[in-house]
Design a protein around this motif. Sequence first.
Motif, mmCIF file in Angstrom:
data_model
loop_
_atom_site.group_PDB
_atom_site.id
_atom_site.type_symbol
_atom_site.label_atom_id
_atom_site.label_comp_id
_atom_site.label_asym_id
_atom_site.label_seq_id
_atom_site.Cartn_x
_atom_site.Cartn_y
_atom_site.Cartn_z
ATOM 1 N N SER A 75 -1.514 1.640 -42.968
ATOM 2 C CA SER A 75 -1.413 1.371 -41.533
ATOM 3 C C SER A 75 -1.488 2.669 -40.728
ATOM 4 N N ILE A 76 -0.837 3.716 -41.222
ATOM 5 C CA ILE A 76 -0.871 5.020 -40.556
ATOM 6 C C ILE A 76 -2.294 5.551 -40.503
ATOM 7 N N VAL A 77 -2.978 5.518 -41.642
ATOM 8 C CA VAL A 77 -4.361 6.008 -41.737
ATOM 9 C C VAL A 77 -5.263 5.249 -40.761
ATOM 10 N N THR A 78 -5.142 3.926 -40.734
ATOM 11 C CA THR A 78 -5.980 3.109 -39.855
ATOM 12 C C THR A 78 -5.699 3.412 -38.392
ATOM 13 N N SER A 79 -4.433 3.529 -38.039
ATOM 14 C CA SER A 79 -4.059 3.846 -36.652
ATOM 15 C C SER A 79 -4.634 5.192 -36.230
ATOM 16 N N LEU A 80 -4.514 6.196 -37.093
ATOM 17 C CA LEU A 80 -5.015 7.530 -36.754
ATOM 18 C C LEU A 80 -6.534 7.547 -36.638
ATOM 19 N N ALA A 81 -7.227 6.796 -37.501
ATOM 20 C CA ALA A 81 -8.691 6.721 -37.422
ATOM 21 C C ALA A 81 -9.125 6.130 -36.081
ATOM 22 N N LEU A 82 -8.409 5.114 -35.631
ATOM 23 C CA LEU A 82 -8.732 4.495 -34.346
ATOM 24 C C LEU A 82 -8.421 5.424 -33.177
ATOM 25 N N LEU A 83 -7.281 6.079 -33.229
ATOM 26 C CA LEU A 83 -6.907 7.012 -32.165
ATOM 27 C C LEU A 83 -7.922 8.152 -32.048
ATOM 28 N N LYS A 84 -8.332 8.700 -33.192
ATOM 29 C CA LYS A 84 -9.317 9.780 -33.216
ATOM 30 C C LYS A 84 -10.641 9.316 -32.610
ATOM 31 N N SER A 95 -1.582 5.696 -27.323
ATOM 32 C CA SER A 95 -0.339 5.681 -28.103
ATOM 33 C C SER A 95 -0.425 4.542 -29.112
ATOM 34 N N VAL A 96 0.502 4.556 -30.075
ATOM 35 C CA VAL A 96 0.563 3.472 -31.057
ATOM 36 C C VAL A 96 1.930 2.800 -30.941
ATOM 37 N N GLU A 187 1.546 13.212 -37.614
ATOM 38 C CA GLU A 187 0.541 12.939 -36.582
ATOM 39 C C GLU A 187 0.750 11.555 -35.983
ATOM 40 N N TYR A 188 1.045 10.579 -36.843
ATOM 41 C CA TYR A 188 1.319 9.216 -36.368
ATOM 42 C C TYR A 188 2.509 9.218 -35.402
#
Length: 243
Positions: A75-84, A95-96, A187-188
């Motif tokens: 979930s962290i990886v997916t959230s960061l990929a989207l934010l980037k 924000s997440v 980062e998350y």
Amino acid sequence: MLIVKLNAIDSTNSYLRKLSAKEIIQDYTTVIAKEQTQGRGQMGTVWSSEASKNLTFSVFKEMSQFHLEHPFYISIVTSLALLKTLQFFSISRLSVKWPNDILSEDKKICGILIENVIKQNNINASIIGIGLNVNQTEFKNLPKASSLKIISGKVFDLDEIVHAILKNLEHYFLLLEKGQCHILKNEYEKYLFRKNKPSTFKDVEGSIFSGFIKGISQSGNLQVLLEDDITKEFDLKTIELLY
């Protein structure tokens, strides 16, 4: 990577899960639907989206080599990929909202639904479902929803966004594969909605209480500083962050 485009499907997650059960499929195989008739969100909620204006897609990720102790890192990886990705397209005030709703200007623009395939008590693969509001401009009875077009005033190319998301997913999964969990977690947490701000929560019994979000645990539980100066951890099924 293989990208499958469909006009309409009940759920891209369901389609990809059935496909992976029948045959060996390539890592990062992606199924995109112009229209999802039964799109799903976290905790059984419905994801509603106008056909051809938004992105509703699912990604198959092979996970057997990761030996993940804490599945929340997916979930962290997916959230960061989207934010980037959204930063690249100049979307502001990102924000997440824990666990993985992506917000811009405090309004929801993206939801994530991750379903893991378990074999012999290990995560063998993940089906990562993403619903991103892109060119839709009206959200009836959804006052907290927004889209990239509403925020920026621009019309976006859906294919361009998908390819950027997949590229960033590969980047962050590579960090996870290298064991860079502390970098990903830090980062998350930088993007956590309402971090260190007085916030209101509701528990499973419907009780309302206040506290300050301080971060997440290794397992992905939300860490909240309560009024008595005690930091307590809550998992997804026991607490809801209210706006």
